[in-house]
Design an enzyme around this catalytic site. Structure first.
Site, PDB file in Angstrom:
ATOM      1  N   TYR A 129     -10.073  -4.654   2.943  1.00 54.76           N
ATOM      2  CA  TYR A 129      -9.335  -3.482   3.435  1.00 54.76           C
ATOM      3  C   TYR A 129      -9.574  -2.317   2.464  1.00 54.76           C
ATOM      4  O   TYR A 129      -8.664  -1.867   1.783  1.00 54.76           O
ATOM      5  CB  TYR A 129      -7.866  -3.895   3.484  1.00 54.76           C
ATOM      6  CG  TYR A 129      -6.881  -3.015   4.218  1.00 54.76           C
ATOM      7  CD1 TYR A 129      -7.256  -1.874   4.914  1.00 54.76           C
ATOM      8  CD2 TYR A 129      -5.537  -3.365   4.216  1.00 54.76           C
ATOM      9  CE1 TYR A 129      -6.317  -1.113   5.574  1.00 54.76           C
ATOM     10  CE2 TYR A 129      -4.586  -2.612   4.874  1.00 54.76           C
ATOM     11  CZ  TYR A 129      -4.982  -1.482   5.546  1.00 54.76           C
ATOM     12  OH  TYR A 129      -4.036  -0.730   6.190  1.00 54.76           O
ATOM     13  N   ARG A 155       0.836  -1.214   0.000  1.00 49.56           N
ATOM     14  CA  ARG A 155       0.000   0.000   0.000  1.00 49.56           C
ATOM     15  C   ARG A 155       0.868   1.261   0.000  1.00 49.56           C
ATOM     16  O   ARG A 155       0.433   2.312  -0.428  1.00 49.56           O
ATOM     17  CB  ARG A 155      -0.871   0.036   1.267  1.00 49.56           C
ATOM     18  CG  ARG A 155      -2.059  -0.875   1.263  1.00 49.56           C
ATOM     19  CD  ARG A 155      -2.693  -0.952   2.646  1.00 49.56           C
ATOM     20  NE  ARG A 155      -3.252   0.287   3.164  1.00 49.56           N
ATOM     21  CZ  ARG A 155      -4.477   0.736   2.922  1.00 49.56           C
ATOM     22  NH1 ARG A 155      -5.280   0.053   2.144  1.00 49.56           N
ATOM     23  NH2 ARG A 155      -4.912   1.850   3.457  1.00 49.56           N
ATOM     24  N   ARG A 208      -9.231  -6.498  13.504  1.00 51.19           N
ATOM     25  CA  ARG A 208      -8.347  -5.773  14.398  1.00 51.19           C
ATOM     26  C   ARG A 208      -9.146  -4.606  14.952  1.00 51.19           C
ATOM     27  O   ARG A 208      -9.811  -3.875  14.199  1.00 51.19           O
ATOM     28  CB  ARG A 208      -7.140  -5.283  13.589  1.00 51.19           C
ATOM     29  CG  ARG A 208      -5.929  -5.012  14.399  1.00 51.19           C
ATOM     30  CD  ARG A 208      -5.351  -6.230  15.032  1.00 51.19           C
ATOM     31  NE  ARG A 208      -4.223  -5.805  15.869  1.00 51.19           N
ATOM     32  CZ  ARG A 208      -3.908  -6.368  17.009  1.00 51.19           C
ATOM     33  NH1 ARG A 208      -4.590  -7.392  17.492  1.00 51.19           N
ATOM     34  NH2 ARG A 208      -2.870  -5.921  17.702  1.00 51.19           N
ATOM     35  N   ASP A 235     -10.355   1.448   1.119  1.00 50.44           N
ATOM     36  CA  ASP A 235     -10.279   2.869   1.421  1.00 50.44           C
ATOM     37  C   ASP A 235     -11.603   3.530   1.028  1.00 50.44           C
ATOM     38  O   ASP A 235     -12.431   2.914   0.349  1.00 50.44           O
ATOM     39  CB  ASP A 235      -9.117   3.520   0.646  1.00 50.44           C
ATOM     40  CG  ASP A 235      -7.769   3.242   1.314  1.00 50.44           C
ATOM     41  OD1 ASP A 235      -7.741   3.108   2.547  1.00 50.44           O
ATOM     42  OD2 ASP A 235      -6.757   3.156   0.591  1.00 50.44           O
ATOM     43  N   ARG A 265       0.215   5.457  16.462  1.00 49.37           N
ATOM     44  CA  ARG A 265       0.390   6.827  15.943  1.00 49.37           C
ATOM     45  C   ARG A 265      -0.306   7.845  16.826  1.00 49.37           C
ATOM     46  O   ARG A 265      -1.218   7.512  17.577  1.00 49.37           O
ATOM     47  CB  ARG A 265      -0.094   6.958  14.491  1.00 49.37           C
ATOM     48  CG  ARG A 265      -1.380   6.260  14.168  1.00 49.37           C
ATOM     49  CD  ARG A 265      -1.587   6.155  12.623  1.00 49.37           C
ATOM     50  NE  ARG A 265      -2.760   5.344  12.343  1.00 49.37           N
ATOM     51  CZ  ARG A 265      -3.107   4.891  11.162  1.00 49.37           C
ATOM     52  NH1 ARG A 265      -2.385   5.160  10.098  1.00 49.37           N
ATOM     53  NH2 ARG A 265      -4.190   4.155  10.989  1.00 49.37           N
ATOM     54  N   GLU A 308      -3.506   6.207  19.021  1.00 49.71           N
ATOM     55  CA  GLU A 308      -4.215   5.047  18.471  1.00 49.71           C
ATOM     56  C   GLU A 308      -3.538   3.763  18.939  1.00 49.71           C
ATOM     57  O   GLU A 308      -2.392   3.507  18.599  1.00 49.71           O
ATOM     58  CB  GLU A 308      -4.141   5.178  16.944  1.00 49.71           C
ATOM     59  CG  GLU A 308      -5.179   4.426  16.184  1.00 49.71           C
ATOM     60  CD  GLU A 308      -5.114   4.775  14.696  1.00 49.71           C
ATOM     61  OE1 GLU A 308      -5.209   5.968  14.336  1.00 49.71           O
ATOM     62  OE2 GLU A 308      -4.952   3.844  13.901  1.00 49.71           O
ATOM     63  N   ARG A 313       9.942   5.430  -3.095  1.00 55.69           N
ATOM     64  CA  ARG A 313      10.332   6.347  -4.170  1.00 55.69           C
ATOM     65  C   ARG A 313      11.796   6.708  -4.099  1.00 55.69           C
ATOM     66  O   ARG A 313      12.313   6.964  -3.018  1.00 55.69           O
ATOM     67  CB  ARG A 313       9.565   7.679  -4.050  1.00 55.69           C
ATOM     68  CG  ARG A 313       8.126   7.590  -4.276  1.00 55.69           C
ATOM     69  CD  ARG A 313       7.559   8.993  -4.523  1.00 55.69           C
ATOM     70  NE  ARG A 313       6.122   8.913  -4.392  1.00 55.69           N
ATOM     71  CZ  ARG A 313       5.449   9.322  -3.335  1.00 55.69           C
ATOM     72  NH1 ARG A 313       6.083   9.893  -2.327  1.00 55.69           N
ATOM     73  NH2 ARG A 313       4.149   9.178  -3.293  1.00 55.69           N
TER      74      ARG A 313
END
Ligand code: FAD
Ligand code: UDP
Length: 371
Positions: free
Chosen positions: A351, A170, A249, A353, A280, A302, A174
């Site tokens: 999963y 995901r 989860r 988005d 996070r 979280e 770069r």
């Protein structure tokens, strides 16, 4: 005209409701929580939109979906660029030349690639079969150890050896100095928050909404009363877990208001070591560029946790074992629940988005709802 019952006032349910009502059908939406919008729910506190269920950044390369969602809100220019904190060392995400430079002192893409190649040689050319191998093959062992292993094992509660490779794919890798977390063409945060999007979708004379209502309290009656049910809750719960439990989860969110203007200097900071119990911290005001009280800020930690019945199931755990069980539930659904369509992250155990949820809902409407 068909009478639809939609279970769940999240993005999937709301998109379906909006489109069905547009075609003249009567829709009732029931929602177990005491508010609409599912996991994209945001609420204004001290002039800041607080993302109640974790940071939500809309990003897509699907122009149709981008235009679609822009009917319901204006989006700001937010570009997600989280940083990782590994025992106090700060690294840019996603993995890019800034990350490689900080870690190895390399300056050119060629030097970075050479370092990655050298480190991934521990795989001896093996095709990656799990998340650990996939991560090492993409970015080498140092980044895997500092920025991936601890975070991933906290997040999913499984060894990286037992998780599917797609989860780490995901994230972009770069060889440019570009900290944009996504490769998508369009990205932003809705000005005024996400809840208004769902509010506007559900604002029709043909749609009634009831919150604080659980489908399972009156399942048999609902199935009799409505022509079609769109179910966006957990597919295994729908069948009373008769084939066994799918794995999810869950998360615990700890939100606090602090008397400072700027707590962490970024909207999202990931804690990638194994020892810190949360994954996070998000600081909500940074999604909105200078909005909100100058003497206050709101942060959310979280904490991932194992899901058990009664907890909110935030993520499906899409490993082979669970995907196989999901397929069995899907077969059961096709055989025994012909008037029920299962949709969304929980109904389809994917999963997804937000953009994928909208796209999936529009496809279902196209296939199933008569003009
Ligand atoms: P949901 O929002 O879960 O809606 C389903 C609704 O059904 C829920 O409100 C639930 O209460 C209700 N329900 C369930 N069972 C019943 C029942 N028996 N009776 C009545 N109601 C019921 N996506 C992005 O694109 N970008 C991001 O940055 C991003 N960040 C995320 C961060 C986190 C922490 C999480 C958990 C998800 C994130 N997502 C993100 C994904 C996004 O939240 C989902 O794609 C989207 O919200 C899924 O919509 P949905 O309608 O399928 O599910
Ligand atoms: N990930 C990681 N380190 C990070 C951020 C992400 O190892 O600092 C891995 C982790 O396995 C995570 C996956 O990449 O589950 C996908 O990250 P994403 O940000 O898409 O997760 P989400 O926002 O869905 O929780």
């Amino acid at each position: 005209m068909t009478k639809y019952l939609i279970v769940g006032a999240g993005l999937f349910g709301a998109t379906f409701a909006y489109e069905a009502a547009k075609k003249g059908h009567e829709v009732k939406v029931i929602e177990r929580r005491n508010h609409i919008a599912g996991n994209i729910f945001t609420k204004e506190v001290d002039g800041i939109q607080v993302h109640q269920y974790g940071a939500h950044i809309f990003h897509t390369s699907n122009k149709k979906v981008w235009d679609y969602v822009n009917q319901f809100a204006d989006f700001n220019r937010y570009t997600n660029s989280p940083v990782a904190n590994y025992h106090g060392e700060i690294y840019n995400l996603p993995f890019n030349m800034n990350t490689f430079n900080k870690l190895w002192g390399v300056v050119t893409p060629e030097e970075a690639q050479a370092k990655i190649d050298e480190q991934k040689s521990v795989l001896n050319g093996k095709r990656p079969e799990n998340l650990e191998e996939q991560a090492i093959s993409l970015v080498g062992t140092d980044i895997y150890e500092k920025l991936i292993k601890g975070y991933t094992e906290k997040q999913w509660g499984h060894s990286t050896k037992d998780l599917p490779a797609f989860i780490i794919r995901r994230l972009p890798v770069r060889l440019t100095y570009d900290n944009n977390y996504f490769n998508d063409d369009y990205q932003g945060i809705p000005v005024g928050g996400y809840t208004q999007i769902v509010e506007k979708m559900l604002d029709s004379d043909l749609i009634t909404v009831e919150t604080g209502v659980d489908f399972f309290e009156k399942k048999a009656e609902y199935l009799k009363e409505f022509d079609k049910v769109i179910f966006t809750g957990m597919i295994d719960e729908y069948f009373d877990y008769s084939l066994g439990e799918l794995e999810y989860r869950s998360l615990k969110f700890e939100t606090e208001e602090l008397d400072v203007n700027n707590y962490q200097g970024n909207a999202v900071v990931n804690y990638t070591d194994a020892e810190t119990p949360f994954t996070r911290i998000i600081e909500h005001k940074h999604f909105e560029f200078g909005k909100g009280d100058k003497n206050k800020t709101i942060v959310t930690r979280e904490y991932p946790k194992t899901w058990k019945r009664g907890d909110e199931p935030y993520y499906p755990v899409n490993n082979t074992k669970n995907n196989t069980l999901y397929k069995q539930y899907k077969e059961l659904a096709d055989k025994e629940a012909k008037n029920v369509l299962f949709g969304g992250r929980l109904g389809q155990y994917r999963y997804y988005d937000m953009d994928q949820v909208i796209s999936a809902a529009l496809n279902v409407v196209k296939a199933e709802v008569e003009d």
